[in-house]
Write a protein that holds these residues in place. Structure first.
Motif, PDB file in Angstrom:
ATOM      1  N   ARG A   1       0.837  -1.205   0.000  1.00  0.00           N
ATOM      2  CA  ARG A   1       0.000   0.000   0.000  1.00  0.00           C
ATOM      3  C   ARG A   1       0.870   1.254   0.000  1.00  0.00           C
ATOM      4  O   ARG A   1       0.618   2.199  -0.742  1.00  0.00           O
ATOM      5  N   TYR A   2       1.908   1.262   0.825  1.00  0.00           N
ATOM      6  CA  TYR A   2       2.825   2.398   0.880  1.00  0.00           C
ATOM      7  C   TYR A   2       3.481   2.623  -0.485  1.00  0.00           C
ATOM      8  O   TYR A   2       3.501   3.751  -0.990  1.00  0.00           O
TER       9      TYR A   2
ATOM     10  N   GLU B   1      -1.761   9.470   4.784  1.00  0.00           N
ATOM     11  CA  GLU B   1      -1.757   8.009   4.789  1.00  0.00           C
ATOM     12  C   GLU B   1      -0.335   7.457   4.701  1.00  0.00           C
ATOM     13  O   GLU B   1      -0.004   6.474   5.368  1.00  0.00           O
TER      14      GLU B   1
ATOM     15  N   LEU C   1       1.248   4.978   7.442  1.00  0.00           N
ATOM     16  CA  LEU C   1       1.806   3.675   7.070  1.00  0.00           C
ATOM     17  C   LEU C   1       3.272   3.570   7.487  1.00  0.00           C
ATOM     18  O   LEU C   1       3.707   2.520   7.977  1.00  0.00           O
TER      19      LEU C   1
ATOM     20  N   HIS D   1       2.501   1.660  -3.451  1.00  0.00           N
ATOM     21  CA  HIS D   1       1.519   2.090  -4.450  1.00  0.00           C
ATOM     22  C   HIS D   1       1.228   3.584  -4.318  1.00  0.00           C
ATOM     23  O   HIS D   1       1.214   4.310  -5.316  1.00  0.00           O
TER      24      HIS D   1
END
Length: 161
Positions: free
Chosen positions: A16-17, A60, A64, A19
């Motif tokens: 996720r980070y 975010e 993260l 991306h």
């Protein structure tokens, strides 16, 4: 000890980070740059939305990064005592209900970043997981929940690998 997380959970946080950092953020920077070149920024929806989205992405990313620093990767497959419930265990249990309708369920105890109750993945620090810690097959444990106490009978314990 910091919060535990499975290797798969850490991989998901990193994915996720990565991306956000390599795909979404650069795309949004491009949109904001393009929109900024279109003149009046005060009424430019693309510019205003882009700036807002960039702030959300940056928040975010910071969250993260903190989480990845604060967690400890624990591989449940390496658990030496697989006869008891510890982090990463998948537990088949029966919830003993007062009306006699016992409910069988399978739960996996994971880190809070991986918890997904609808898919049977509960946080290691949840009331049910706390009640089950250290139990073995045949044990009955009482979970203290906001809705009241629940008796849980352990039927099976398994670990990945």
């Amino acid at each position: 000890m910091s919060d535990p997380i499975t290797p798969a959970g850490m991989a998901a946080l990193k994915a996720r980070y990565d991306h956000l950092f390599t795909t979404e953020r650069p795309q949004m920077v491009e949109v904001v740059s393009w929109a900024a070149g279109n003149g009046d920024r005060s009424e430019n929806g693309d510019y205003l939305y882009g700036r807002k989205r960039l702030r959300e992405i940056d928040r975010e990313l910071a969250h993260l990064a903190r989480r990845m620093k604060d967690v400890t990767v624990v591989d449940p497959a390496r658990q030496p005592d697989k006869s008891r419930i510890f982090f990463g265990a998948t537990v088949k249990l029966v919830e003993v209900l007062e009306n006699g309708d016992d409910r069988e369920q399978t739960l996996t105890l994971v880190g809070r970043d991986e918890a997904d109750a609808t898919n049977g993945r509960i946080a290691w620090n949840s009331p049910v997981a706390t009640a089950l810690k250290g139990a073995k097959v045949g044990d009955t444990r009482t979970a203290r929940l906001p809705a009241g106490e629940r008796d849980l009978d352990v039927l099976a314990i398994s670990y990945p690998g």
